[in-house]
Design a protein around this motif. Structure first.
Motif, mmCIF file in Angstrom:
data_model
loop_
_atom_site.group_PDB
_atom_site.id
_atom_site.type_symbol
_atom_site.label_atom_id
_atom_site.label_comp_id
_atom_site.label_asym_id
_atom_site.label_seq_id
_atom_site.Cartn_x
_atom_site.Cartn_y
_atom_site.Cartn_z
ATOM 1 N N ARG A 135 0.821 -1.218 0.000
ATOM 2 C CA ARG A 135 0.000 0.000 0.000
ATOM 3 C C ARG A 135 0.851 1.263 0.000
ATOM 4 O O ARG A 135 0.388 2.329 -0.423
ATOM 5 C CB ARG A 135 -0.927 -0.003 1.221
ATOM 6 C CG ARG A 135 -2.054 -1.009 1.102
ATOM 7 C CD ARG A 135 -2.869 -1.113 2.378
ATOM 8 N NE ARG A 135 -3.361 0.181 2.816
ATOM 9 C CZ ARG A 135 -3.998 0.378 3.964
ATOM 10 N NH1 ARG A 135 -4.208 -0.646 4.794
ATOM 11 N NH2 ARG A 135 -4.425 1.569 4.292
ATOM 12 N N ASP A 136 2.099 1.158 0.480
ATOM 13 C CA ASP A 136 2.988 2.322 0.527
ATOM 14 C C ASP A 136 4.007 2.328 -0.604
ATOM 15 O O ASP A 136 4.805 3.255 -0.704
ATOM 16 C CB ASP A 136 3.732 2.356 1.878
ATOM 17 C CG ASP A 136 2.774 2.443 3.054
ATOM 18 O OD1 ASP A 136 1.804 3.207 2.949
ATOM 19 O OD2 ASP A 136 3.006 1.743 4.062
ATOM 20 N N ASP A 137 3.979 1.291 -1.429
ATOM 21 C CA ASP A 137 4.914 1.196 -2.551
ATOM 22 C C ASP A 137 4.142 1.462 -3.841
ATOM 23 O O ASP A 137 3.277 0.669 -4.221
ATOM 24 C CB ASP A 137 5.546 -0.195 -2.580
ATOM 25 C CG ASP A 137 6.643 -0.311 -3.628
ATOM 26 O OD1 ASP A 137 6.414 0.113 -4.782
ATOM 27 O OD2 ASP A 137 7.715 -0.851 -3.312
ATOM 28 N N PRO A 138 4.441 2.572 -4.546
ATOM 29 C CA PRO A 138 3.671 2.917 -5.754
ATOM 30 C C PRO A 138 3.670 1.809 -6.807
ATOM 31 O O PRO A 138 2.634 1.556 -7.440
ATOM 32 C CB PRO A 138 4.375 4.177 -6.273
ATOM 33 C CG PRO A 138 5.041 4.760 -5.069
ATOM 34 C CD PRO A 138 5.457 3.593 -4.227
ATOM 35 N N ARG A 139 4.807 1.130 -6.995
ATOM 36 C CA ARG A 139 4.869 0.080 -8.020
ATOM 37 C C ARG A 139 4.002 -1.114 -7.642
ATOM 38 O O ARG A 139 3.250 -1.641 -8.468
ATOM 39 C CB ARG A 139 6.314 -0.377 -8.225
ATOM 40 C CG ARG A 139 7.254 0.664 -8.793
ATOM 41 C CD ARG A 139 8.601 0.038 -9.053
ATOM 42 N NE ARG A 139 9.083 -0.693 -7.888
ATOM 43 C CZ ARG A 139 10.047 -1.613 -7.910
ATOM 44 N NH1 ARG A 139 10.625 -1.924 -9.058
ATOM 45 N NH2 ARG A 139 10.441 -2.217 -6.814
ATOM 46 N N GLN A 140 4.106 -1.542 -6.407
ATOM 47 C CA GLN A 140 3.323 -2.685 -5.967
ATOM 48 C C GLN A 140 1.826 -2.358 -5.942
ATOM 49 O O GLN A 140 0.995 -3.197 -6.305
ATOM 50 C CB GLN A 140 3.796 -3.145 -4.589
ATOM 51 C CG GLN A 140 5.223 -3.682 -4.585
ATOM 52 C CD GLN A 140 5.653 -4.132 -3.202
ATOM 53 O OE1 GLN A 140 4.846 -4.230 -2.282
ATOM 54 N NE2 GLN A 140 6.948 -4.401 -3.045
ATOM 55 N N ARG A 141 1.494 -1.147 -5.521
ATOM 56 C CA ARG A 141 0.085 -0.752 -5.503
ATOM 57 C C ARG A 141 -0.478 -0.703 -6.926
ATOM 58 O O ARG A 141 -1.600 -1.136 -7.189
ATOM 59 C CB ARG A 141 -0.073 0.597 -4.821
ATOM 60 C CG ARG A 141 -1.534 1.012 -4.639
ATOM 61 C CD ARG A 141 -1.669 2.244 -3.761
ATOM 62 N NE ARG A 141 -1.029 3.403 -4.361
ATOM 63 C CZ ARG A 141 0.077 3.980 -3.898
ATOM 64 N NH1 ARG A 141 0.687 3.469 -2.827
ATOM 65 N NH2 ARG A 141 0.592 5.037 -4.490
ATOM 66 N N ARG A 142 0.320 -0.200 -7.868
ATOM 67 C CA ARG A 142 -0.120 -0.146 -9.263
ATOM 68 C C ARG A 142 -0.321 -1.552 -9.824
ATOM 69 O O ARG A 142 -1.296 -1.824 -10.536
ATOM 70 C CB ARG A 142 0.903 0.609 -10.103
ATOM 71 C CG ARG A 142 0.438 0.912 -11.531
ATOM 72 C CD ARG A 142 1.498 1.659 -12.312
ATOM 73 N NE ARG A 142 1.959 2.839 -11.609
ATOM 74 C CZ ARG A 142 3.183 2.994 -11.105
ATOM 75 N NH1 ARG A 142 4.084 2.020 -11.241
ATOM 76 N NH2 ARG A 142 3.523 4.096 -10.490
ATOM 77 N N ALA A 143 0.595 -2.445 -9.497
ATOM 78 C CA ALA A 143 0.451 -3.831 -9.965
ATOM 79 C C ALA A 143 -0.815 -4.469 -9.395
ATOM 80 O O ALA A 143 -1.534 -5.176 -10.117
ATOM 81 C CB ALA A 143 1.683 -4.640 -9.555
ATOM 82 N N ALA A 144 -1.086 -4.224 -8.124
ATOM 83 C CA ALA A 144 -2.280 -4.792 -7.497
ATOM 84 C C ALA A 144 -3.552 -4.246 -8.147
ATOM 85 O O ALA A 144 -4.524 -4.978 -8.351
ATOM 86 C CB ALA A 144 -2.280 -4.487 -6.004
ATOM 87 N N ILE A 145 -3.531 -2.963 -8.494
ATOM 88 C CA ILE A 145 -4.705 -2.354 -9.126
ATOM 89 C C ILE A 145 -4.970 -2.991 -10.492
ATOM 90 O O ILE A 145 -6.089 -3.399 -10.803
ATOM 91 C CB ILE A 145 -4.513 -0.834 -9.266
ATOM 92 C CG1 ILE A 145 -4.590 -0.166 -7.886
ATOM 93 C CG2 ILE A 145 -5.558 -0.245 -10.210
ATOM 94 C CD1 ILE A 145 -4.245 1.315 -7.905
ATOM 95 N N TRP A 146 -3.924 -3.081 -11.319
ATOM 96 C CA TRP A 146 -4.109 -3.630 -12.659
ATOM 97 C C TRP A 146 -4.501 -5.108 -12.620
ATOM 98 O O TRP A 146 -5.345 -5.559 -13.409
ATOM 99 C CB TRP A 146 -2.844 -3.435 -13.497
ATOM 100 C CG TRP A 146 -2.706 -2.040 -14.020
ATOM 101 C CD1 TRP A 146 -1.841 -1.073 -13.609
ATOM 102 C CD2 TRP A 146 -3.497 -1.452 -15.067
ATOM 103 N NE1 TRP A 146 -2.030 0.083 -14.317
ATOM 104 C CE2 TRP A 146 -3.036 -0.122 -15.227
ATOM 105 C CE3 TRP A 146 -4.517 -1.909 -15.880
ATOM 106 C CZ2 TRP A 146 -3.587 0.747 -16.168
ATOM 107 C CZ3 TRP A 146 -5.073 -1.049 -16.817
ATOM 108 C CH2 TRP A 146 -4.604 0.264 -16.947
#
Length: 230
Positions: A135-146
């Motif tokens: 949730r605090d990592d932009p890359r990981q959050r973006r991957a989770a969203i997609w």
């Protein structure tokens, strides 16, 4: 939605994702049996044969000491679908629980993205502790969203196609769509989720262990010191 593997695990194949040919047969047989018997002998007979087929697949896996989770889940799903069909008095009622499940899947997936809590992120964290801070990592959050949006599309396609066929009273085509959009599409979605996470949020490999167990933080153990003194 399934969990995602740790980044160091070998890539999952489509066959593995859907349980291989056996997985397709196990998931399709009760539905095919229901439609075929219902067309020839009526709704009650179709319901009985579908439930018996699902139960037989479960017993076969138990006898052969194979994993039974998929077969047990299939038996429960078929039994519930049969109950709905018996209550509605219509063969297409057999597919109603699946249509409703897909509608719920779309709502949950899209709502989680809108709330910035994509459900795939929690699956990532549950399978690999290095994703705990997603949730605090932009890359990981973006991957989770997609990856979550992929599942929203899967549920949406199933809901629309099967919903249209349900309203059109096309029982045969509804059964075909249920099979075609079941495990095969599930496998494609799993692979797509893996690819998104690996590409958008790659993780560094685990740090290697010490090459020499006799060395700890640069100090030599007593046995080595004795060897040097000799």
């Amino acid at each position: 939605m399934p969990g995602l593997p740790a980044p160091e695990t070998p890539p999952t194949t489509l066959s593995e994702a859907i349980g291989g040919p056996r997985g397709i047969i196990d998931s399709s047989l009760p539905t095919v049996a229901f439609v075929a018997v219902n067309a020839q002998a009526g709704l009650t007979a179709g319901i009985v044969v579908a439930v018996v087929a699902a139960a037989a697949l479960l017993v076969l896996r138990i006898v052969r000491r194979e994993p039974v989770q998929q077969a047990f889940s299939g038996l429960f799903a078929v039994a519930f679908a049969a109950f709905v069909a018996s209550r509605t008095g219509d063969a297409k009622g057999f597919f109603l629980p699946g249509i409703a499940k897909n509608a719920v899947g779309v709502v949950v997936a899209l709502a989680s993205v809108a709330l910035r809590r994509p459900v795939v992120g929690y699956l990532m964290a549950g399978l690999d502790l290095r994703y705990l801070g997603w949730r605090d990592d932009p890359r990981q959050r973006r991957a989770a969203i997609w990856a979550t949006l992929v599942w929203a599309v899967v549920f949406g396609v199933r809901f629309v196609v099967q919903g249209v066929l349900y309203l059109a009273d096309q029982d045969g085509w509804l059964a075909a769509a249920n099979i075609a959009l079941g495990l095969p599409l599930f496998g494609v979605a799993v692979l797509a989720s893996f690819a998104i996470v690996r590409r958008l949020a790659p993780l560094p490999p685990n740090p290697p262990g010490p090459a020499d167990p006799s060395v700890v933080e640069g100090e030599v153990v007593a046995s080595d010191r004795l060897a040097d003194e000799r």
